[in-house]
Design an enzyme around this catalytic site. Structure first.
Site, PDB file in Angstrom:
ATOM      1  N   GLU A 139      38.372  32.409  40.548  1.00 45.72           N
ATOM      2  CA  GLU A 139      39.045  32.530  41.838  1.00 45.72           C
ATOM      3  C   GLU A 139      40.531  32.536  41.690  1.00 45.72           C
ATOM      4  O   GLU A 139      40.996  33.509  42.505  1.00 45.72           O
ATOM      5  CB  GLU A 139      38.444  31.402  42.623  1.00 45.72           C
ATOM      6  CG  GLU A 139      37.024  31.132  42.972  1.00 45.72           C
ATOM      7  CD  GLU A 139      36.420  32.351  43.381  1.00 45.72           C
ATOM      8  OE1 GLU A 139      36.956  33.175  44.314  1.00 45.72           O
ATOM      9  OE2 GLU A 139      35.315  32.424  43.293  1.00 45.72           O
ATOM     10  N   ASP A 181      36.517  38.111  35.813  1.00 46.25           N
ATOM     11  CA  ASP A 181      35.783  37.412  34.542  1.00 46.25           C
ATOM     12  C   ASP A 181      36.810  37.345  33.563  1.00 46.25           C
ATOM     13  O   ASP A 181      36.807  36.451  32.694  1.00 46.25           O
ATOM     14  CB  ASP A 181      34.396  37.995  34.041  1.00 46.25           C
ATOM     15  CG  ASP A 181      33.452  37.723  35.155  1.00 46.25           C
ATOM     16  OD1 ASP A 181      33.713  36.632  35.985  1.00 46.25           O
ATOM     17  OD2 ASP A 181      32.369  38.410  35.301  1.00 46.25           O
TER      18      ASP A 181
END
Length: 488
Positions: free
Chosen positions: A140, A208
């Site tokens: 995040e 990611d």
């Protein structure tokens, strides 16, 4: 645990990932779907950093008034500390990050404008270790530092300004009503929807990659991401209900393999388990999920069978369960034993305070917290517990001084404002009480209520002309904030 009356009923049943809502609903031209704009260049043409901070502040205020946000100093301290360790390893950090918790069993986290990262308690409770939890936070953080929302808006601006306006409106609507919000921003042709999905996956891949790097550099196990993805896939393989995290974070099978491949490029040693993580899990179960009877049985059974990572975490959970069941003596014995081994542990000090207040030993709590405050001034757990104990002991002036000092550093801490309001109410200081209540309402974007409180304060100002001028000025500020809220 400090208990104050809620200012608003919580209306939000669940909160979706703001980034995911935007990118899953706005269309992109087909020839743009593989483009990765330069950070801060294309994005800034759609929305400036200042504007992003303003929108983030508005959304955060709305969430405080509508979402089941937890005002728990201990869990707030834990999640903010964990998040800060990750942010310290990130690039392109443009503003301070705020990590906050929502009382929801959903396994989910979300990020939105201005460095705000929300974490559902279900995510902490279902993570098997701190590296798994940290992997989600790092992901995040990467969404924020890469400005994925702004980049999506920038790409959308090129195809349809009208859809851009709809997307921004959808963010606000989705935070208040997820189903309506998704419907509002999902309108569009099948072609634009497919282009948007491709762009979303590209952003997820980027988050990611950067997230795993941040995770490793912060000293966590870089396999935390792939382990967490694998756990989710296995847990929900045969269930019809998909977890919120997988709905907002597309998870093709290749993503787990890619995460493992990236993690393999970093050196990994043995990562010691985190006591704080397991204490947080015990607190979430004991305070927010199950009944005292269930929790007593659960933690007693864990201790009997030695089925725990940390015995102290199981004992702490049992102490909380005893306290909730009014078995104060048993709770006190456990906490006293834990404090003897770890006298500065904030989890134990917080519960020691609760037991002391429940058993009428308010001065004992004040003495212990005061000694700790000397070592860790302005710590949110110590400060707010001490202020609450001082109010209970009718030492209002000292409580007010402590809280005002703390609010200079943390001006948006709603719980601090609520305790301050209680101090003024108990001491019959109506002028300051109404002014402080106004600040509480403003933090929840309830500006009309805040203005009403200031009008009440004005009536108590009497002949204090300077104070009246200050109140009038604050009323005008709140009116301007309300106008800005409507314009956004």
């Amino acid at each position: 645990m400090i208990k104050t009356s809620p200012v608003y009923k919580k209306a939000l049943l669940s909160t979706a990932l703001a980034f995911g809502l935007v990118t899953s609903g706005v269309g992109l031209a087909a020839n743009q779907k593989n483009a990765l704009p330069e950070i801060g260049v294309v994005a800034s043409s759609a929305i400036s950093l200042d504007k992003e901070i303003q929108i983030g502040d508005v959304l955060m205020r709305q969430l405080r008034g509508q979402a089941p946000i937890i005002n728990d100093p201990l869990l707030d301290e834990y999640i903010q500390d964990l998040g800060n360790r990750l942010v310290a390893q990130a690039d392109n950090v443009k503003f301070p990050f705020e990590f906050f918790l929502l009382n929801s069993a959903d396994i989910n986290a979300f990020a939105f404008f201005g460095g705000h990262v929300g974490v559902h308690t279900g995510l902490i409770y279902n993570a098997r270790n701190e590296s798994e939890l940290a992997s989600v936070l790092a992901h995040e953080v990467s969404h924020v530092t890469q400005r994925h929302i702004a980049r999506s808006i920038a790409a959308q601006q090129k195809s349809s300004p009208l859809q851009l306006a709809s997307a921004l409106g959808g963010i606000l609507l989705a935070l208040a009503n997820p189903e309506a919000g998704i419907a509002a921003i999902s309108a569009g042709s099948a072609a634009s929807a497919q282009a948007s999905i491709n762009y979303t996956r590209q952003n997820e891949k980027e988050a990611d990659s950067i997230g795993i790097r941040i995770l490793a550099q912060a000293g966590f196990d870089p396999n935390g991401a792939s382990d967490f993805f694998g756990t989710l896939v296995e847990k929900y393989r045969l269930k019809s209900r998909t977890p919120a995290f997988l709905l907002t974070h597309p998870l093709p099978e290749s993503r787990v393999a890619d995460a493992r491949t990236r993690a393999a490029s970093y050196k990994t040693g043995r990562i010691a388990p985190s006591l704080s993580f397991h204490l947080a899990k015990s607190r979430i179960l004991a305070r927010y999920y199950a009944t005292p009877e269930y929790n007593i049985n659960y933690f007693e059974t864990s201790l009997e069978r030695d089925s725990y990572t940390f015995k102290a975490a199981a004992e702490y959970g049992l102490a909380l369960a005893y306290l909730a069941d009014k078995q104060n003596e048993k709770a006190g014995d456990l906490i006293d034993s834990l404090l003897q081994k770890d006298p500065r542990n904030l989890f134990y000090l917080d519960t020691y305070t609760d037991v002391a207040l429940e058993t009428g030993r308010v001065q004992d709590a004040i003495d212990k917290l005061t000694a700790q405050a000397v070592l860790t001034p302005r710590n949110r757990v110590i400060t707010l517990n001490l202020a609450n104990a001082l109010v209970k002991n009718k030492e209002f002036d000292q409580a007010v001084r402590l809280l005002k000092d703390y609010l200079l550093v943390e001006p948006e801490n709603m719980l601090a404002h609520q305790i301050l309001s209680d101090a003024y109410a108990e001491s019959q200081n109506k002028l300051e009480m109404h002014q402080t209540k106004a600040e509480v309402y403003a933090l929840a974007a309830s500006y009309p209520r805040a203005i009403d409180e200031l009008h009440s304060a004005y009536n108590y100002a009497g002949t204090q002309n300077i104070e009246k001028q200050r109140i009038r000025a604050r009323i005008e500020q709140f009116r301007a904030f309300q106008t800005r809220l409507e314009s956004l």
